[in-house]
Every structure is written in structure tokens, then in C-alpha cells.
Design an enzyme around this catalytic site. Structure first.
Site, short mmCIF file in Angstrom:
data_model
loop_
_atom_site.label_atom_id
_atom_site.label_comp_id
_atom_site.label_asym_id
_atom_site.label_seq_id
_atom_site.Cartn_x
_atom_site.Cartn_y
_atom_site.Cartn_z
N HIS A 43 0.88 -1.18 0.00
CA HIS A 43 0.00 0.00 0.00
C HIS A 43 0.91 1.23 0.00
O HIS A 43 1.06 1.90 1.02
CB HIS A 43 -0.89 0.02 1.24
CG HIS A 43 -1.97 -1.02 1.25
ND1 HIS A 43 -1.75 -2.36 1.46
CD2 HIS A 43 -3.32 -0.89 1.10
CE1 HIS A 43 -2.90 -3.02 1.44
NE2 HIS A 43 -3.87 -2.16 1.22
N GLU A 49 -6.03 -4.71 -6.25
CA GLU A 49 -7.43 -4.20 -6.21
C GLU A 49 -7.66 -3.05 -7.19
O GLU A 49 -8.39 -2.11 -6.92
CB GLU A 49 -7.79 -3.77 -4.76
CG GLU A 49 -7.74 -4.95 -3.81
CD GLU A 49 -8.12 -4.62 -2.36
OE1 GLU A 49 -8.39 -3.45 -2.05
OE2 GLU A 49 -8.14 -5.57 -1.55
N TRP A 57 -10.28 2.97 -4.89
CA TRP A 57 -9.93 3.55 -3.58
C TRP A 57 -8.44 3.82 -3.42
O TRP A 57 -8.03 4.54 -2.55
CB TRP A 57 -10.46 2.68 -2.44
CG TRP A 57 -10.28 1.20 -2.65
CD1 TRP A 57 -9.19 0.46 -2.34
CD2 TRP A 57 -11.23 0.30 -3.24
NE1 TRP A 57 -9.39 -0.85 -2.69
CE2 TRP A 57 -10.64 -0.98 -3.24
CE3 TRP A 57 -12.53 0.45 -3.76
CZ2 TRP A 57 -11.28 -2.12 -3.75
CZ3 TRP A 57 -13.17 -0.67 -4.26
CH2 TRP A 57 -12.56 -1.93 -4.25
N TYR A 72 -14.05 -9.32 -0.71
CA TYR A 72 -14.48 -9.36 0.69
C TYR A 72 -16.00 -9.36 0.80
O TYR A 72 -16.54 -9.22 1.87
CB TYR A 72 -13.95 -8.12 1.44
CG TYR A 72 -12.49 -8.19 1.77
CD1 TYR A 72 -12.07 -8.73 2.98
CD2 TYR A 72 -11.52 -7.72 0.88
CE1 TYR A 72 -10.73 -8.79 3.31
CE2 TYR A 72 -10.17 -7.78 1.20
CZ TYR A 72 -9.78 -8.32 2.41
OH TYR A 72 -8.45 -8.38 2.73
N GLU A 78 -6.97 -12.14 -1.57
CA GLU A 78 -7.40 -11.58 -0.29
C GLU A 78 -8.89 -11.82 -0.15
O GLU A 78 -9.65 -11.60 -1.09
CB GLU A 78 -7.24 -10.06 -0.26
CG GLU A 78 -5.94 -9.54 0.23
CD GLU A 78 -5.97 -8.01 0.33
OE1 GLU A 78 -6.90 -7.43 0.94
OE2 GLU A 78 -5.05 -7.39 -0.22
N TRP A 107 -7.23 -11.68 5.63
CA TRP A 107 -6.47 -10.50 6.04
C TRP A 107 -6.10 -10.54 7.52
O TRP A 107 -6.32 -11.51 8.22
CB TRP A 107 -7.26 -9.24 5.64
CG TRP A 107 -6.39 -8.04 5.45
CD1 TRP A 107 -6.47 -6.86 6.12
CD2 TRP A 107 -5.30 -7.89 4.51
NE1 TRP A 107 -5.49 -5.99 5.67
CE2 TRP A 107 -4.76 -6.60 4.69
CE3 TRP A 107 -4.71 -8.73 3.56
CZ2 TRP A 107 -3.68 -6.12 3.96
CZ3 TRP A 107 -3.63 -8.26 2.82
CH2 TRP A 107 -3.13 -6.97 3.02
N ARG A 108 -5.56 -9.46 8.01
CA ARG A 108 -4.83 -9.43 9.29
C ARG A 108 -5.73 -9.45 10.53
O ARG A 108 -6.86 -8.98 10.49
CB ARG A 108 -3.91 -8.20 9.31
CG ARG A 108 -4.66 -6.88 9.26
CD ARG A 108 -3.76 -5.73 8.83
NE ARG A 108 -4.36 -4.43 9.19
CZ ARG A 108 -3.97 -3.70 10.22
NH1 ARG A 108 -3.01 -4.12 11.02
NH2 ARG A 108 -4.55 -2.55 10.48
N HIS A 152 -11.54 -5.78 13.71
CA HIS A 152 -10.82 -5.81 12.43
C HIS A 152 -9.87 -7.00 12.49
O HIS A 152 -8.68 -6.88 12.72
CB HIS A 152 -10.07 -4.50 12.20
CG HIS A 152 -9.48 -4.37 10.81
ND1 HIS A 152 -10.23 -4.50 9.66
CD2 HIS A 152 -8.21 -4.16 10.37
CE1 HIS A 152 -9.45 -4.34 8.60
NE2 HIS A 152 -8.21 -4.15 9.01
C1 BMA Z 1 -6.27 -2.62 5.11
C2 BMA Z 1 -6.58 -2.44 6.58
C3 BMA Z 1 -5.72 -1.30 7.07
C4 BMA Z 1 -4.23 -1.60 6.78
C5 BMA Z 1 -4.03 -1.98 5.32
C6 BMA Z 1 -2.62 -2.44 5.04
O1 BMA Z 1 -7.11 -3.55 4.53
O2 BMA Z 1 -6.29 -3.61 7.30
O3 BMA Z 1 -5.91 -1.12 8.46
O4 BMA Z 1 -3.44 -0.48 7.11
O5 BMA Z 1 -4.93 -3.00 4.96
O6 BMA Z 1 -2.27 -3.56 5.80
#
Ligand code: BMA
Length: 386
Positions: free
Chosen positions: A132, A198, A203, A269, A303, A338-339, A347
Site C-alpha cells: 500500500h 485491487e 480507492w 471481501y 485476499e 487478512w490481518r 478488524h
Molecule cells: C487494510 C486495513 C488497514 C491496513 C491496510 C494495510 O485492509 O487492514 O488497516 O493499514 O490493509 O495492511
């Protein structure tokens, strides 16, 4: 084993075929797009190909860095604490590396990330990296959509700055070295690199409404050529990764050509959330699988995830239903959620011990199609057949 390489004529026909949805290569070469890819990178590509019909590797972003109630604790992983195994694929994120920062946009120290990448690889896992990157023109974040792509192309006002950013990537990537499973010497760790992701959304500054297809393709090709030819990186597999898309033509709108791509992926997603939208996801899986097969490429759901996992049977009730739908959907080689950032507001995209979806996640883990790290064959050698 001798590997076919792409010569001039093959390059041209690969490029031509890249413009035609479902065009059959006769037969497609099963080799990375980089004719000089390292032995381990070739092995990973070939082994993932062989595994594709029988396995879908599960991946998790930032898995070793933190979980919902811990930060940077050696050996920990929410996924492992729920299933007993680490994920098979580790996703990492480079945002802020472009400035030479010590930490990424989510506060992960790059030196720690490097250590975790090496750890995961040495256990036999697969590494994928997204970026990113900040807006090079405005200085804002990746989500600042000030027009920028045209400015970083060769001849553009910010091109030199973009080269510096790629130089920083090359410095980081070059230091990712580890001992492969059963190996005796350290090697460059193969990376599935997924920049400018993406792009069907708008975005990010590289998104669809903020640059033309030609600009995007030029940006992609410049990035590949620069890192390959000028920086000499040959341990990258290139993932072309859209967001949701409506058709093969839509998906290929910004395809830079077979000589620049190894994996066809997409992020979604949304379509897995409800029974009624699952057919959209299944159709997307079909499209990327068929497009990838026609080109000798890999396909992946790069993702996905249900934020906060409010549906306790989402893993088998929705996600697996789509992935295991038929012989084509099963060709997807990995799926990454994702994280696990924080719980309030939620989140996170993988369960942690005690989470209501943990039991279903274990069913997902136990399904024969789904591979976690403890089920992986040696992906980095051509001697062992998975
Ligand atoms: C996005 C979110 C953000 C994060 C970005 C990069 O989808 O999880 O909070 O900063 O990914 O990991």
C-alpha cells in the site's frame, strides 16, 4: 529437469495471447515469466502448479507479527493457536518502505518482518507481499487518489522518486534469504509479489478511475523490467490481482501480458458473505482459473475474509462452499484472509482461541482440500514431487 524459457517469438505470442481471453497456448509453458528466475522460484512455481488440482493453501496476513491480544511475541500465531499449524501462506505488507521507514503503515518493524519472512520460509511456507505505497505525487496515503500514475512513468515529474522507491524495495527483497527445507545453503526467498492490487476498485491512487489501462500497463511493465533488469531480482513471482470483477474481459482490461505475470488473483471481501452472492464468487473463481490455465499461470483468491467473523460457520458454510464447488474452483492454489488487527471494533479475519468460529475453522483446516503449513511438501525443490 530442463525448463523451457521464453525466447523472442515466444514472448510475442505470449503477449498476443495475453490480449485474448481463454486463448489456448499450445501447450502453455509451466515456467515463471522471468526466464532467469532462481531455481527455488522455478520450483515453487512448478510445485504450486502440481498441487493446484488437489490443494488450496490457506494464507493469513501478518500472521506471525501480532494477533488480537498480542504483539510481536516469538512463535505466536492466532492460526496456530486454533488449529495446531501455522498457515501455509504468509502475507506481508510494505506500505512506508518507500520512505525508508523503520515500520510499515501498521507499525510492523521491517527488520522483524524480515525475520518472520525467513522463519516462515524455513518452515516451508509460501511468502506473498503487498504494498500500500503512499501517493507519490501528493504525499498522502495509498487511499489518497490524487492522480499519480502518469507522473511516475518514464519521463514523468515523479519518475526518479519512484525509482528510488523501487530501489528501497530491491534492497529489502535482496536481504530476504534463508535456508530452504532440506537445503544446505541460504538462497533468495521466492516472493509472490502483488503490487498495485485491487485495481478494479478506485480507492487507491492506482485504481481504475485514476489512470488509463495504458498507464497502468506501462507502470506494471516498467516495475517488472526495472526490478528484473536493472536491480537483478530473480526471486519474484508476479501476482496480477484485481478486486471484484464482472467478466474475463473486465479482468483482463489492465493485464500487462504473460511475460509480466505469474499468478492471476483477485480480492473479494463481499461475495462470500451471503448464500445469494456466492454464485458471483464462484464465477470469479471460474474466470481466473480458466484464464490462468490457458496461460500456464497460477490462480488464487489473493485476499478475502469476513471482518470480525460474525458468522460462526462462515469457513465451511460459505468460503469452503465456494472453493470446493467443483473441479475448476478447486484449482485455486491459495486463499488468504487478512490481518488480525484488533477486536474493538472487530478488524480481524482469522479466529483466535475461544472465538465462536474457531470450531468451524478447525473443520476448514481438517478438510482434505485445504492445506496448512504442516501438510506442505517441499515446495522449493524439484526433486520431491508433491
Ligand atoms: C487494510 C486495513 C488497514 C491496513 C491496510 C494495510 O485492509 O487492514 O488497516 O493499514 O490493509 O495492511
Amino acid at each position: 529437469m530442463k525448463w523451457p524459457t521464453l525466447g523472442g517469438a515466444a514472448l510475442l505470442s505470449a503477449w498476443l495471447a495475453g490480449c485474448m481471453p481463454y486463448a489456448e497456448h499450445n501447450p502453455p509453458a509451466i515456467a515463471p515469466s522471468d526466464p532467469n528466475a532462481t531455481a527455488e522460484t522455478r520450483a515453487l512455481f512448478a510445485n504450486l502448479h502440481r498441487l493446484a488440482p488437489q490443494a488450496i493453501l490457506y494464507g493469513h496476513q501478518d500472521d506471525l507479527a501480532y494477533g488480537v491480544s498480542w504483539w510481536a511475541e516469538p512463535g505466536r500465531s492466532d492460526v496456530k493457536e486454533v488449529t495446531g499449524s501455522y498457515p501455509a501462506v504468509y502475507g506481508w505488507e510494505l506500505g512506508k518502505l518507500e520512505h525508508g521507514a523503520e515500520r510499515n503503515l501498521d507499525s510492523v518493524r521491517f527488520e522483524d518482518m524480515r525475520r518472520w519472512i525467513i522463519e516462515g520460509f524455513q518452515r516451508g511456507g509460501v511468502i506473498t507481499i503487498s504494498w500500500h505505497m503512499d501517493n507519490p505525487v501528493s504525499g498522502g496515503s495509498a487511499w489518497d487518489t490524487t492522480r499519480a500514475v502518469y507522473a511516475i512513468l518514464p519521463g514523468g515529474s515523479h519518475h526518479e522518486q519512484f525509482r528510488t522507491w523501487l530501489d528501497r524495495f530491491a534492497d529489502f527483497a535482496r536481504r530476504l534469504r534463508g535456508l530452504p527445507p532440506e537445503g544446505r545453503d541460504t538462497v533468495a526467498i521466492p516472493i509472490i509479489f502483488r503490487p498495485f492490487h485491487e485495481w478494479t476498485g478506485s480507492w487507491f491512487w492506482w485504481g481504475r478511475r485514476h489512470c488509463t489501462p495504458e498507464e497502468f500497463i506501462q507502470l506494471w511493465r516498467f516495475t517488472v523490467d526495472y526490478l528484473r533488469q536493472e536491480k537483478g531480482l530473480h526471486h519474484l513471482l508476479w501476482a496480477y490481482s484485481s478486486d471484484r470483477f464482472t467478466s474475463p474481459e473486465d479482468y483482463l482490461e489492465r493485464y500487462p501480458g504473460d511475460a509480466y505475470v505469474d499468478l492471476l488473483g483477485f480480492d473479494d471481501y463481499y461475495s462470500h458473505q451471503r448464500e445469494e452472492t456466492l454464485p458471483f464468487l464462484i464465477r470469479e473463481l471460474h474466470d481466473v482459473v480458466k484464464l490462468a490455465q490457458a496461460r500456464g499461470k497460477l490462480a488464487a483468491l489473493t485476499e478475502t475474509g469476513l471482518e470480525g467473523i460474525p458468522d460462526s460457520t462462515w469457513w465451511t458454510g460459505k468460503l469452503l462452499k465456494a472453493l470446493d464447488h467443483d473441479a475448476d474452483t478447486r484449482q485455486i492454489v491459495y486463499v488468504l484472509t487478512w490481518r488480525n488487527a484488533y477486536t474493538i471494533p472487530g478488524h480481524f479475519y482469522a479466529p483466535y482461541p475461544g472465538h465462536p468460529s474457531a470450531e468451524d475453522f478447525r473443520r476448514f483446516y481438517a478438510h482434505p482440500l485445504i492445506y496448512f503449513e504442516n501438510e506442505l511438501p517441499n515446495l522449493y525443490s524439484l526433486k520431491t514431487k508433491p
